[in-house]
Design an enzyme around this catalytic site. Structure first.
Site, short mmCIF file in Angstrom:
data_model
loop_
_atom_site.label_atom_id
_atom_site.label_comp_id
_atom_site.label_asym_id
_atom_site.label_seq_id
_atom_site.Cartn_x
_atom_site.Cartn_y
_atom_site.Cartn_z
N TYR A 128 -1.17 8.50 -2.28
CA TYR A 128 -1.29 7.97 -3.75
C TYR A 128 -2.74 8.81 -4.11
CZ TYR A 128 2.15 4.34 -3.64
OH TYR A 128 3.38 3.67 -3.73
N CYS A 150 -10.93 2.30 0.28
CA CYS A 150 -9.62 2.87 0.49
C CYS A 150 -9.18 1.99 1.70
CB CYS A 150 -9.52 4.28 0.76
SG CYS A 150 -7.73 4.97 1.34
N THR A 151 -8.02 1.31 1.64
CA THR A 151 -7.79 0.49 2.85
C THR A 151 -7.42 1.24 4.16
OG1 THR A 151 -5.30 0.31 1.82
CG2 THR A 151 -7.02 -1.52 1.49
N ASP A 162 0.85 -1.22 -0.04
CA ASP A 162 0.01 -0.05 -0.02
C ASP A 162 0.84 1.15 -0.05
OD1 ASP A 162 -2.37 1.68 0.15
OD2 ASP A 162 -1.97 1.66 2.51
N SER A 163 0.21 2.50 -0.07
CA SER A 163 0.95 3.63 0.01
C SER A 163 1.55 3.80 1.48
CB SER A 163 0.30 4.91 -0.42
OG SER A 163 -1.03 4.93 0.57
N GLU A 206 -2.82 8.46 8.58
CA GLU A 206 -1.22 8.27 8.70
C GLU A 206 -0.46 8.86 9.77
OE1 GLU A 206 1.07 6.63 6.83
OE2 GLU A 206 -0.52 5.80 5.62
N1 DGL Z 1 -4.86 2.92 1.13
C1 DGL Z 1 -4.98 3.34 -0.25
C2 DGL Z 1 -6.10 2.94 -1.08
O1 DGL Z 1 -6.93 2.21 -0.71
C3 DGL Z 1 -4.05 4.66 -0.69
C4 DGL Z 1 -4.46 5.76 -0.11
C5 DGL Z 1 -3.57 6.95 -0.50
O2 DGL Z 1 -2.44 6.85 -0.39
O3 DGL Z 1 -3.96 7.89 -1.10
O4 DGL Z 1 -6.72 3.67 -1.94
#
Ligand code: DGL
Length: 268
Positions: A44, A187-188, A12-13, A155
């Site tokens: 991201y 979004c995770t 993941d990011s 974060e």
């Molecule tokens: N957790 C990620 C997702 O599911 C990325 C979120 C991000 O970095 O903006 O989209």
């Protein structure tokens, strides 16, 4: 040759993909996991498709160098921008994405017709969920909402305070009024806010879909089918980030509820 002893790669990011890692640890406790969080470049979700695709492919190369037997894209933003390209790169191993898993979770509901999706600007802008849900059932209507402030809050470790709840109200008050059958946390990072989300949604009955369990279940069934399950072994968890390992370690340990050996910095 890739053997069943090889680890599963999850990325993941940042810390969001840990929601997937945790579900995999529960479903497959004997598997070794290699996790990568791109902490130097998170978030991201506010970046362009090309940039996210480039990042996703770089992380994939890193995981392939580590000899993983399967990759879980624990990032909706990468799934929406680059799942096809990542699958093409990984010809010899399965690649699973969270969007497919979230859509599968919807297919398990009883006649769902109104689905809400919250996610990053990139995921919502890609309409990836709209397309996947339409394919599942063209009668489903989708209400989407981008929630760009949630990733930086997560974060920062601010998932259960007054500020988080105020921000959730701004994003979700309108979602609440839609009479949805289910709301996909697209979004995770968002499952980290689960309790605050339930409080904000107070009284509005809709199924909240977190694709972590769905993707972990799918990973398990693929490993079983291909006889690639690792057994008689206590699974390890190796963590890599692209910046600030100590900070990541504190947040990760808090969320996973266990100590991590060492979080290592790598440059891609
Ligand atoms: N957790 C990620 C997702 O599911 C990325 C979120 C991000 O970095 O903006 O989209």
């Amino acid at each position: 040759m890739i053997t069943k002893q090889a680890p599963i790669g999850i990325f993941d990011s940042g810390i969001g993909g840990l929601t997937v890692a945790k579900a995999v640890m529960n479903a497959l406790p004997e598997e070794d996991i290699i996790y990568f969080g791109d902490t130097a470049r998170v978030p991201y979700g506010i970046k362009s498709v090309d940039t996210v695709r480039k990042y996703g492919l770089q992380v994939t190369d890193f995981l392939l160098r580590k000899g993983v037997k399967m990759i879980l894209i624990a990032c909706n933003t990468v799934s929406s921008a680059a799942e096809k390209e990542i699958k093409e790169k990984c010809k010899d191993i399965p690649v699973l994405g969270v969007i497919e898993a979230g859509t599968f979770a919807v297919s398990q509901l009883n006649n769902p017709l109104k689905i809400g999706v919250i996610g990053t600007l990139a995921t919502i802008g890609s309409c990836a969920y709209d397309k996947a849900l339409f394919k599942l059932n063209s009668r489903i209507s989708v209400f989407s909402r981008a929630c760009p402030l949630l990733v930086p809050l997560a974060e920062e470790g601010w998932t259960h305070n007054e500020i988080a709840e105020q921000v959730l109200h701004v994003y979700l008050d309108e979602v609440k009024e839609q009479n949805l059958d289910a709301l996909i946390l697209g979004c995770t990072h968002y499952p980290l806010f689960k309790e605050s989300i339930s409080r904000v949604m107070n009284g509005h009955k809709m199924t909240i879909i977190d694709s972590a369990e769905a993707i972990a279940g799918k990973a398990k069934s693929i490993l079983q089918k291909t006889k690639m399950i690792n057994s008689n072994h206590h699974g390890s968890f190796e963590c890599y980030v692209s910046d600030k390992p100590q900070r990541f370690q504190v947040l990760a340990e808090r969320f996973l509820g266990k100590e991590l050996n060492q979080v290592e910095v790598v440059s891609l």
